[in-house]
Design an enzyme around this catalytic site. Structure first.
Site, PDB file in Angstrom:
ATOM      1  N   GLU B   7      24.385   0.579  72.564  1.00 14.95           N
ATOM      2  CA  GLU B   7      23.771   1.020  73.824  1.00 14.95           C
ATOM      3  C   GLU B   7      22.529   1.825  73.468  1.00 14.95           C
ATOM      4  O   GLU B   7      22.590   2.698  72.617  1.00 14.95           O
ATOM      5  CB  GLU B   7      24.715   1.946  74.608  1.00 14.95           C
ATOM      6  CG  GLU B   7      26.101   1.403  74.857  1.00 14.95           C
ATOM      7  CD  GLU B   7      27.064   2.491  75.349  1.00 14.95           C
ATOM      8  OE1 GLU B   7      26.612   3.450  76.011  1.00 14.95           O
ATOM      9  OE2 GLU B   7      28.254   2.382  75.058  1.00 14.95           O
ATOM     10  N   TYR B 120      20.388  -1.209  82.897  1.00 17.65           N
ATOM     11  CA  TYR B 120      20.616  -0.383  84.083  1.00 17.65           C
ATOM     12  C   TYR B 120      19.985   0.988  83.951  1.00 17.65           C
ATOM     13  O   TYR B 120      19.434   1.335  82.892  1.00 17.65           O
ATOM     14  CB  TYR B 120      22.114  -0.279  84.364  1.00 17.65           C
ATOM     15  CG  TYR B 120      22.919   0.530  83.374  1.00 17.65           C
ATOM     16  CD1 TYR B 120      23.063   0.122  82.052  1.00 17.65           C
ATOM     17  CD2 TYR B 120      23.563   1.698  83.764  1.00 17.65           C
ATOM     18  CE1 TYR B 120      23.824   0.854  81.153  1.00 17.65           C
ATOM     19  CE2 TYR B 120      24.328   2.437  82.873  1.00 17.65           C
ATOM     20  CZ  TYR B 120      24.461   2.011  81.573  1.00 17.65           C
ATOM     21  OH  TYR B 120      25.207   2.733  80.689  1.00 17.65           O
ATOM     22  N   ASP B 122      20.620   4.730  83.582  1.00 20.96           N
ATOM     23  CA  ASP B 122      21.658   5.669  83.214  1.00 20.96           C
ATOM     24  C   ASP B 122      21.060   7.073  83.327  1.00 20.96           C
ATOM     25  O   ASP B 122      20.198   7.438  82.530  1.00 20.96           O
ATOM     26  CB  ASP B 122      22.146   5.399  81.797  1.00 20.96           C
ATOM     27  CG  ASP B 122      23.390   6.206  81.476  1.00 20.96           C
ATOM     28  OD1 ASP B 122      23.903   6.891  82.377  1.00 20.96           O
ATOM     29  OD2 ASP B 122      23.856   6.152  80.326  1.00 20.96           O
ATOM     30  N   HIS B 183      24.379   4.669  71.547  1.00 22.77           N
ATOM     31  CA  HIS B 183      25.813   4.655  71.253  1.00 22.77           C
ATOM     32  C   HIS B 183      26.232   3.352  70.602  1.00 22.77           C
ATOM     33  O   HIS B 183      25.568   2.327  70.747  1.00 22.77           O
ATOM     34  CB  HIS B 183      26.613   4.852  72.542  1.00 22.77           C
ATOM     35  CG  HIS B 183      26.309   6.165  73.233  1.00 22.77           C
ATOM     36  ND1 HIS B 183      26.785   6.484  74.473  1.00 22.77           N
ATOM     37  CD2 HIS B 183      25.584   7.235  72.833  1.00 22.77           C
ATOM     38  CE1 HIS B 183      26.368   7.687  74.821  1.00 22.77           C
ATOM     39  NE2 HIS B 183      25.620   8.164  73.851  1.00 22.77           N
ATOM     40  N   ARG B 267      38.469   1.054  72.794  1.00 27.21           N
ATOM     41  CA  ARG B 267      37.065   0.895  72.450  1.00 27.21           C
ATOM     42  C   ARG B 267      36.609   2.241  71.926  1.00 27.21           C
ATOM     43  O   ARG B 267      36.565   3.218  72.666  1.00 27.21           O
ATOM     44  CB  ARG B 267      36.257   0.513  73.696  1.00 27.21           C
ATOM     45  CG  ARG B 267      34.741   0.533  73.475  1.00 27.21           C
ATOM     46  CD  ARG B 267      33.978   0.253  74.756  1.00 27.21           C
ATOM     47  NE  ARG B 267      34.153   1.288  75.753  1.00 27.21           N
ATOM     48  CZ  ARG B 267      33.163   2.017  76.292  1.00 27.21           C
ATOM     49  NH1 ARG B 267      31.908   1.819  75.898  1.00 27.21           N
ATOM     50  NH2 ARG B 267      33.406   2.924  77.206  1.00 27.21           N
TER      51      ARG B 267
END
Lengths: 67, 538
Positions: B7, B120, B122, B183, B267
């Protein structure tokens, strides 16, 4: 957390570039200056793409919080 | 090797519109990419996010944080609200009223892309979350594909004379006390006790920055102490273990949102990494971490415990000579490289025992990671400048040292701060990493063609294949998607069809490729996938 204050790194007096242990047998000075020349060419190129007014540009780069 | 993904939250800046609302600008980036993909695919490739299975307050240690006790930034299971007030603040009320197409309510904040990724807003940054992949080389490829996606949006906005151009930076701090993340996610069996993960990973996470730190000018959260450090993120970590990602950041994050069959998988959400442009640093970040997780799962993680992990993380980051030693609980003092070698030896031994590194029967990736890991650690111990073409913080440092030598600059000089910032500009003509890459001063592991394909095509060997292909093939009928579902709205069928994708290694090309080849309509596709709809009751 605040612990980092006391543990300031002492690394600045160890100069990485000074410790080239195995110098090549032939013309080390010529090689070093060729390497410096390569970096200088790169810096000349980068001078041309760097945003103008570094101080103001860096100051204006303000972000909101993220993860 | 293991299911994994990245990410990236991009730093966002409009130099000609200082003070513009960051959430609004981020939405513009998403919007711009939606416009581009709409042009590319007949059906329109933007798809809304399905929030049904988001559980950001589940803690891996076995409890759930009360919503009322959570920081607002932790509530990532709700669509962000961009209200008229925020829009007005950013662009002025007249503009809001004049431009009907950009009403707050219609602004797209969230997309699923044809390559299986999520793009998106964030908080106040545009974020690209890569599709799930199964090895570190693919992780590098689809992570770099995100930079291309972001670049396409930047270009589109720059071509619009009505809007201020927006720059995006793949870095992690503004050097004014704010950090934003990059991330990693790794799939693990739920049976591994979380305490083992914490014990096994903490010394590794405190030290892996020597191979995958991105380098930072300035010391301290606000960067006000002059100097250079190995990691962008280290100074922003304040805890060893925790649920938060935006405040009191922990070395080990406990968010337990598996996005998969919850009793089988966890996860692991890793928040401590730097965003990497260097392909080798990025490859090693994913590859070595995946191997350390295998060590933990096999019960063979090195038995090391740092005396003060957070302080060690920062001391290591602040010492570019790599000679700082940190204390272990058993009293020994070791360097970051010592710890990395201990992990390397253990990982190499396990790989040999389980044959995953075998040339014939191996997984085709572990051996490559081991070789790179070993060669980089060897160089870092003997001749660090020679690792500058692969290790990102050393590459950036070489450039900065060039400026310091040529122009006699001190570490506090604004020009060095600019070099640090502009290193991560995602535009190849402006980004200094890309200038170094063009001169072959940075090693390539993935060629540009493969990255360009990955911006459009999903990986073939995970459920991202199914998600991406649904979006690119049946975009018009796909009304929502998330990591573990795709939702269709097919004319003639009364209700929405939600296809769960809770097994990350299903939905692959070998399992579903034929279906996509066979069907040209969503009706036919779903008909075969889900079976005939239940007969209407009379």
């Amino acid at each position: 957390m605040a612990a980092q204050e006391q543990q300031q790194p002492q690394s600045r007096d160890t100069e990485i570039e000074d410790e080239v242990p195995e110098a090549p047998p032939a013309a080390p000075e010529a090689q070093a200056s060729a390497a410096t020349q390569g970096v200088d060419d790169l810096l000349d190129e980068i001078d041309g793409v760097l945003e103008s007014n570094a101080e103001e540009f860096v100051r204006a780069f303000v972000q909101k919080g993220g993860q | 090797m293991r299911v994994m993904g990245s990410e990236t939250e991009y730093g966002i800046h409009a130099p000609s519109a200082p003070g513009a609302n960051a959430t609004m600008m981020s939405a513009r980036v998403i919007q711009a990419y939606a416009q581009i993909t709409r042009q590319k695919t007949a059906g329109g490739a933007e798809t809304r996010w399905d929030y049904t299975d988001e559980e950001p307050l589940h803690d891996a240690r076995g409890w759930t944080l009360e919503r009322s006790a959570a920081d607002p930034s932790q509530l990532t299971d709700q669509p962000p609200v961009l209200d008229a007030e925020a829009v007005a603040l950013a662009y002025g009320r007249q503009e809001l009223e004049a431009d009907g197409s950009d009403e707050a309510g219609s602004l797209l904040m969230n997309m699923v892309l044809g390559n299986g990724a999520r793009l998106y807003v964030d908080h106040a940054h545009p974020e690209y979350s890569s599709p799930e992949v199964t090895n570190p080389l693919a992780a590098v490829t689809w992570d770099a594909a995100g930079d291309l996606v972001a670049l396409a949006a930047v270009r589109k906005l720059a071509a619009d004379p009505e809007l201020p151009p927006i720059n995006l930076y793949k870095n992690n701090t503004d050097n004014k006390s704010v950090s934003y993340g990059s991330h990693e996610n790794y799939l693990m069996p739920r049976s591994v006790p979380f305490g083992e993960i914490v014990r096994g990973l903490t010394p590794f996470f405190a030290t892996r920055q020597v191979i995958c730190g991105a380098g930072r000018v300035g010391i301290g959260q606000d960067g006000s102490r002059p100097g250079y450090q190995i990691s962008q993120r280290a100074d922003f970590f304040e805890a060893e273990v925790g649920l938060e990602t935006t405040i009191r950041r922990p070395i080990i994050n406990t968010r337990d949102e598996p996005h998969a069959t919850a009793d089988k998988y966890r996860r692991l959400h890793v928040i401590i990494g730097d965003a990497n442009l260097s392909q080798v640093s990025n490859y090693l970040k994913f590859g070595t971490t995946a191997m350390v997780l295998s060590l933990i799962e096999a019960g063979q993680a090195p038995k090391l415990e740092l005396h003060e992990p957070v302080a060690a993380l920062q001391e290591i980051s602040h010492d570019t000579s790599l000679s700082t030693t940190v204390r272990l609980l058993d009293g020994r003092r070791v360097t970051a490289l010592d710890i990395q070698w201990i992990y390397y030896e253990a990982a190499a031994k396990l790989a040999q025992e389980t044959s995953v590194s075998d040339a014939v029967s191996g997984d085709g990736h572990t051996q490559g990671v081991l070789e790179r890991w070993e060669s980089v650690l060897t160089l870092l111990g003997s001749n660090p400048p020679a690792a500058a073409s692969s290790v990102e913080w050393l590459a950036k440092l070489a450039l900065l040292e060039g400026y310091r030598r040529r122009d006699g600059l001190q570490w506090g000089d604004a020009r060095l701060g600019l070099v640090d910032l502009q290193w991560s500009d995602i535009r190849p003509e402006k980004g200094l990493y890309y200038r170094m890459l063009a001169r072959d001063r940075m090693q390539r592991m993935v060629d540009d063609g493969a990255i360009a394909r990955a911006a459009v095509e999903p990986p073939s060997d995970t459920r991202a294949f199914f998600r991406g292909k649904c979006v690119s093939t049946f975009g018009k009928q796909v009304v929502g998607a998330s990591w573990d579902s795709v939702i269709f709205d097919v004319p003639g069928i009364g209700k929405l069809q939600r296809v769960p994708t809770r097994e990350p290694l299903r939905g692959t090309e070998s399992l579903t490729g034929e279906l996509f080849r066979k069907h040209t309509t969503a009706e036919g596709f779903l008909g075969e996938l889900l079976g005939p709809p239940p007969a209407p009751r009379g």
